[in-house]
Design an enzyme around this catalytic site. Sequence first.
Site, PDB file in Angstrom:
ATOM      1  N   SER A  31      36.430  44.274  37.640  1.00  0.00           N
ATOM      2  CA  SER A  31      36.162  44.411  39.074  1.00  0.00           C
ATOM      3  C   SER A  31      37.488  44.207  39.800  1.00  0.00           C
ATOM      4  O   SER A  31      38.433  43.643  39.241  1.00  0.00           O
ATOM      5  CB  SER A  31      35.161  43.332  39.516  1.00  0.00           C
ATOM      6  OG  SER A  31      35.132  43.190  40.923  1.00  0.00           O
ATOM      7  N   TYR A  81      32.179  34.392  40.350  1.00  0.00           N
ATOM      8  CA  TYR A  81      32.143  35.802  39.953  1.00  0.00           C
ATOM      9  C   TYR A  81      33.544  36.302  39.605  1.00  0.00           C
ATOM     10  O   TYR A  81      33.753  36.929  38.563  1.00  0.00           O
ATOM     11  CB  TYR A  81      31.540  36.646  41.077  1.00  0.00           C
ATOM     12  CG  TYR A  81      31.583  38.124  40.786  1.00  0.00           C
ATOM     13  CD1 TYR A  81      30.691  38.701  39.893  1.00  0.00           C
ATOM     14  CD2 TYR A  81      32.522  38.945  41.408  1.00  0.00           C
ATOM     15  CE1 TYR A  81      30.726  40.059  39.618  1.00  0.00           C
ATOM     16  CE2 TYR A  81      32.566  40.303  41.142  1.00  0.00           C
ATOM     17  CZ  TYR A  81      31.674  40.857  40.244  1.00  0.00           C
ATOM     18  OH  TYR A  81      31.731  42.202  39.972  1.00  0.00           O
TER      19      TYR A  81
END
Length: 245
Positions: free
Chosen positions: A142, A155
């Site tokens: 990501s 995250y």
Amino acid sequence: MNAAERKVVLITGASSGIGEATASHLAARGMHVILGARRTDRLEELAARIAAEGGSAAVRKLDVTSLESMQQFVDFALDRHGRVDVIVNNAGVMPLSKLEALKVDEWNRMIDVNVRGVLHGIAAALPVMQRQKSGQIINLASIGAYTVSPTAAVYCATKFAVAAISEGLRQEVGGDIRVTVVSPGVVESELAESISDPGGREEMRGFRKIAIKPEAIARTIHFAIEQPADVDVSEIIVRPTASPY
């Protein structure tokens, strides 16, 4: 291209979003796709659509947090096709919240799916690829693997971990096996549905004002796969043109 020449591609988290788009895209280009996720009803629907369009898809229930389940997923592909050319470790969750919210169960879930899930995929597929002396491991990270934002500390930590694991693997496996990290920016997906924290949901609304479709990531994955065996596309960031993130 006959059936024996088609690449065998395993995709985790294939029931929606990037995984679903990748499966459709690769199958349409002649690859055998093995679909893994917990929601087998969604997988069966996807496999039926692929078959109706002349593609090759098979379904296996998969829980990436279980090494046994992941091993069974890889064994299923081997039993069906005799080899594993690519595994796309795509499954992920993103329940954002500030650390002070103390959502420890959600932290652990992110670690289990986003980090252990990738490690389990490597553990199950790598020995097969080493025996074959060929293969490619594609890990979905990501833009959160490069920067941290409020509500996303855990995250982002999991995605930093995916990048680190992937780079370590790339250095270790030598010339036979390729390792690719694909890091999407904001993509339309169901990930935001896992956010229980009001602050995290609000943060995501801001991010989601500009988003690209999962098919963009599917095309990126296809690009990495289609390079010659002596070319390793190690890392790609794909984000909306208009996004500041």
